[in-house]
Scaffold this motif. Structure first.
Motif, PDB file in Angstrom:
ATOM      1  N   TYR A   1       0.820  -1.207   0.000  1.00  0.00           N
ATOM      2  CA  TYR A   1       0.000   0.000   0.000  1.00  0.00           C
ATOM      3  C   TYR A   1       0.863   1.271   0.000  1.00  0.00           C
ATOM      4  CZ  TYR A   1       1.276  -0.740   4.846  1.00  0.00           C
ATOM      5  OH  TYR A   1       1.989  -1.000   5.991  1.00  0.00           O
TER       6      TYR A   1
ATOM      7  N   ALA B   1      -3.084  -2.221  -8.188  1.00  0.00           N
ATOM      8  CA  ALA B   1      -3.554  -3.511  -7.684  1.00  0.00           C
ATOM      9  C   ALA B   1      -2.629  -4.645  -8.107  1.00  0.00           C
ATOM     10  CB  ALA B   1      -4.967  -3.797  -8.184  1.00  0.00           C
TER      11      ALA B   1
ATOM     12  N   ASN C   1      -1.570  -6.004  -3.740  1.00  0.00           N
ATOM     13  CA  ASN C   1      -2.285  -5.000  -2.958  1.00  0.00           C
ATOM     14  C   ASN C   1      -2.814  -5.649  -1.688  1.00  0.00           C
ATOM     15  OD1 ASN C   1      -5.411  -5.561  -3.210  1.00  0.00           O
ATOM     16  ND2 ASN C   1      -4.530  -5.924  -5.237  1.00  0.00           N
TER      17      ASN C   1
END
Length: 313
Positions: free
Chosen positions: A106, A207, A221
């Motif tokens: 992240y 992602a 992700n």
């Protein structure tokens, strides 16, 4: 789900390495490897067993495996720092599974390698499952992959020392707001200081990513860990009664801010775990992984368990 035989980490023991069954024997073996980075890229994960590494002998081995150990800055998991950028693995109740993830996927910068060291093995369970990121991506329905194609938006509410979740001081390992703002500016994140002294952070991340050497596209992700549905129905319902999603310590949406359906989150979580291979622990074991090619998690366990983790770029 993927072609060919099931992937598993390469296990290296003293007999296979032609080395003494001691920490010095492992160190000499590592120094003698022509290309540790290439070996790790090919195998994706390496398990070192039988070298009798005690806590006092860990640092010299980690210096060879992780030449530039990183601090856990902007990490969202509860951990305790126990040495030179060495931390406890995620401190989470032992009866629960920790789902598959790539460390700090992240964030705008993530570690390239992770090393896990077993100081004390549990009585039962407690394996570290690892998953090939390409197989995890292939295991997902096309509908789910398409929905995540534009990326995900991670949102954090970090308190000022008292509240639910982690404080901004613990998260960034500093009490200096200027240091935090410099880090967030470099990362491209959006942020605001709240009247109560807390910090709200929002950041858009991909992602999936491609490995810089192999070019493999991998699922990369932590949407399922940041989404309330990933915690289970009862926990999600309890959180919903306490506060709206926007005020949770952490939450996640699609890139455009639209909500991620719980069923997408559950599919990501469950299929990652289903595709994983368990690495069981004995005291003294070491696991080295490529943090892009391989995700990791934790199985439930009983009895004391102490696994330490370090990371590098």
């Amino acid at each position: 789900m993927g072609n060919g035989p099931q992937w598993a980490p390469l296990e290296i023991d003293p007999a296979g390495a032609g080395a003494e069954a001691t920490p010095d024997g492992l160190a000499r073996h590592l120094r003698g490897l022509a290309d540790l980075e290439g070996l790790l890229t090919r195998e994706k994960a390496l398990v070192f067993r039988g070298f009798g590494i005690g806590p006092g002998e860990l640092d010299p081995v980690l210096d060879l495996l992780l030449p530039n150990r990183l601090a856990y800055v902007h990490g969202n998991s509860p951990r305790t720092k126990v040495g030179k950028n060495v931390y406890t693995s995620t401190e989470y109740p032992p009866k629960y599974t920790i789902s598959m993830h790539n460390e700090m996927s992240y964030a705008h910068r993530w570690p390239a390698r992770l090393a896990f060291y077993c100081e004390r093995a549990p009585e039962t369970g407690g394996a570290t499952p690892v998953v090939d990121g390409t197989r995890w991506l292939e295991a997902l329905d096309a509908e789910v992959r398409d929905a995540f194609a534009a990326g995900v938006r991670y949102n954090q509410n970090l308190h000022d020392g008292l509240g639910l979740g982690k404080s901004w001081q613990d998260t960034f390992e500093t009490g200096d707001r200027a240091d935090v703002e410099a880090y967030l500016k470099e990362s491209g994140a959006e942020w605001e200081w709240r009247p109560d002294g807390g910090l709200r952070v929002s950041q858009l991340r991909p992602a999936t990513v491609e490995h810089p050497v192999t070019g493999d596209e991998v699922w990369f992700n932590q949407a399922d860990q940041w989404h309330a549905a990933g915690l289970g129905d009862e926990t999600a319902a309890a959180l919903a009664k306490i506060m709206p999603a926007a005020d949770l310590p952490q939450s996640v949406t699609y890139a455009d801010g639209s909500p991620i359906p719980p069923e997408h989150v559950v599919q990501v979580r469950d299929r990652g775990l289903a595709a994983a291979v368990d690495v069981g622990w004995r005291a003294g074991d070491l696991l080295l992984i490529d943090n892009v090619l391989v995700g990791h998690g934790r199985r439930p366990f009983t009895g004391p368990r102490r696994v330490l983790v370090a990371m590098s770029d």
